[in-house]
Scaffold this motif. Sequence first.
Motif, PDB file in Angstrom:
ATOM      1  N   GLU A  43       0.902  -1.253  -0.083  1.00  0.00           N
ATOM      2  CA  GLU A  43      -0.044  -0.038   0.232  1.00  0.00           C
ATOM      3  C   GLU A  43       0.993   1.352   0.035  1.00  0.00           C
ATOM      4  N   SER A  44       2.094   1.112   0.001  1.00  0.00           N
ATOM      5  CA  SER A  44       3.063   2.166   0.189  1.00  0.00           C
ATOM      6  C   SER A  44       4.265   1.791  -0.411  1.00  0.00           C
ATOM      7  N   ILE A  45       5.010   2.578  -1.431  1.00  0.00           N
ATOM      8  CA  ILE A  45       6.108   2.077  -2.014  1.00  0.00           C
ATOM      9  C   ILE A  45       7.040   3.171  -2.096  1.00  0.00           C
ATOM     10  N   VAL A 117      -8.240   5.321  -4.277  1.00  0.00           N
ATOM     11  CA  VAL A 117      -8.800   4.064  -5.066  1.00  0.00           C
ATOM     12  C   VAL A 117     -10.236   3.510  -4.586  1.00  0.00           C
ATOM     13  N   THR A 118     -11.256   3.635  -5.430  1.00  0.00           N
ATOM     14  CA  THR A 118     -12.596   3.245  -4.981  1.00  0.00           C
ATOM     15  C   THR A 118     -13.131   2.095  -5.707  1.00  0.00           C
ATOM     16  N   THR A 119     -13.447   1.075  -4.813  1.00  0.00           N
ATOM     17  CA  THR A 119     -14.148  -0.255  -5.825  1.00  0.00           C
ATOM     18  C   THR A 119     -15.316  -0.575  -5.430  1.00  0.00           C
ATOM     19  N   SER A 120     -16.024  -1.496  -6.087  1.00  0.00           N
ATOM     20  CA  SER A 120     -17.211  -1.929  -5.780  1.00  0.00           C
ATOM     21  C   SER A 120     -17.518  -2.564  -4.605  1.00  0.00           C
ATOM     22  N   PRO A 125     -12.766   5.379  -0.035  1.00  0.00           N
ATOM     23  CA  PRO A 125     -11.363   5.016  -0.895  1.00  0.00           C
ATOM     24  C   PRO A 125     -10.220   4.516  -0.097  1.00  0.00           C
ATOM     25  N   LYS A 126      -9.584   3.515  -0.792  1.00  0.00           N
ATOM     26  CA  LYS A 126      -8.233   3.185  -0.170  1.00  0.00           C
ATOM     27  C   LYS A 126      -7.113   4.010  -0.669  1.00  0.00           C
ATOM     28  N   THR A 127      -6.535   4.386   0.144  1.00  0.00           N
ATOM     29  CA  THR A 127      -5.222   5.420  -0.099  1.00  0.00           C
ATOM     30  C   THR A 127      -4.035   4.714  -0.276  1.00  0.00           C
ATOM     31  N   LEU A 128      -3.303   4.901  -1.344  1.00  0.00           N
ATOM     32  CA  LEU A 128      -2.066   4.110  -1.695  1.00  0.00           C
ATOM     33  C   LEU A 128      -1.029   5.258  -1.775  1.00  0.00           C
ATOM     34  N   SER A 129       0.149   5.051  -1.236  1.00  0.00           N
ATOM     35  CA  SER A 129       1.080   6.178  -1.518  1.00  0.00           C
ATOM     36  C   SER A 129       2.404   5.699  -2.006  1.00  0.00           C
TER      37      SER A 129
END
Length: 136
Positions: A43-45, A117-120, A125-129
């Motif tokens: 989730e974080s790079i 990112v929003t999914t079904s 939203p999921k926050t990726l960083s």
Amino acid sequence: MKKLKITAVLAVLAFSPFYANVFSGEALLIVNRVADAIKWKSESIDVGNIPQGKPKIIRFEFTNTSSKPIIIQNVAPSCGCTTADYTKTPIQPGKKGFVEASYNAAAAGPFMKTVNVTTSESKTPKTLSFKGTVTS
């Protein structure tokens, strides 16, 4: 003495059966199911040092761990210096999908950016960083 009585009454109310079902087990199961629907590889790079003037693509991969297809509904980068791409077709159970962020490394120095990112499976939203340093 009056404060002690009020405190005692509040303590009894706080632990009374009236409040026992405020957070039902069913609500907690729903939260766990949503959390378990997508397993992100990361989730974080940290991309480290990247050269100035060359866009950098950061790829976030995930697996659908639910029992039904998942659709990525929206991907929103945190700023205009980042664009996004993602799996456009439904991701079947057990299959992998991706979200890619392309960062325009125009300005030298450290950076940290996010992509929501929003999914079904969840309207939250999921926050990726991702972060790194642009070197000249």
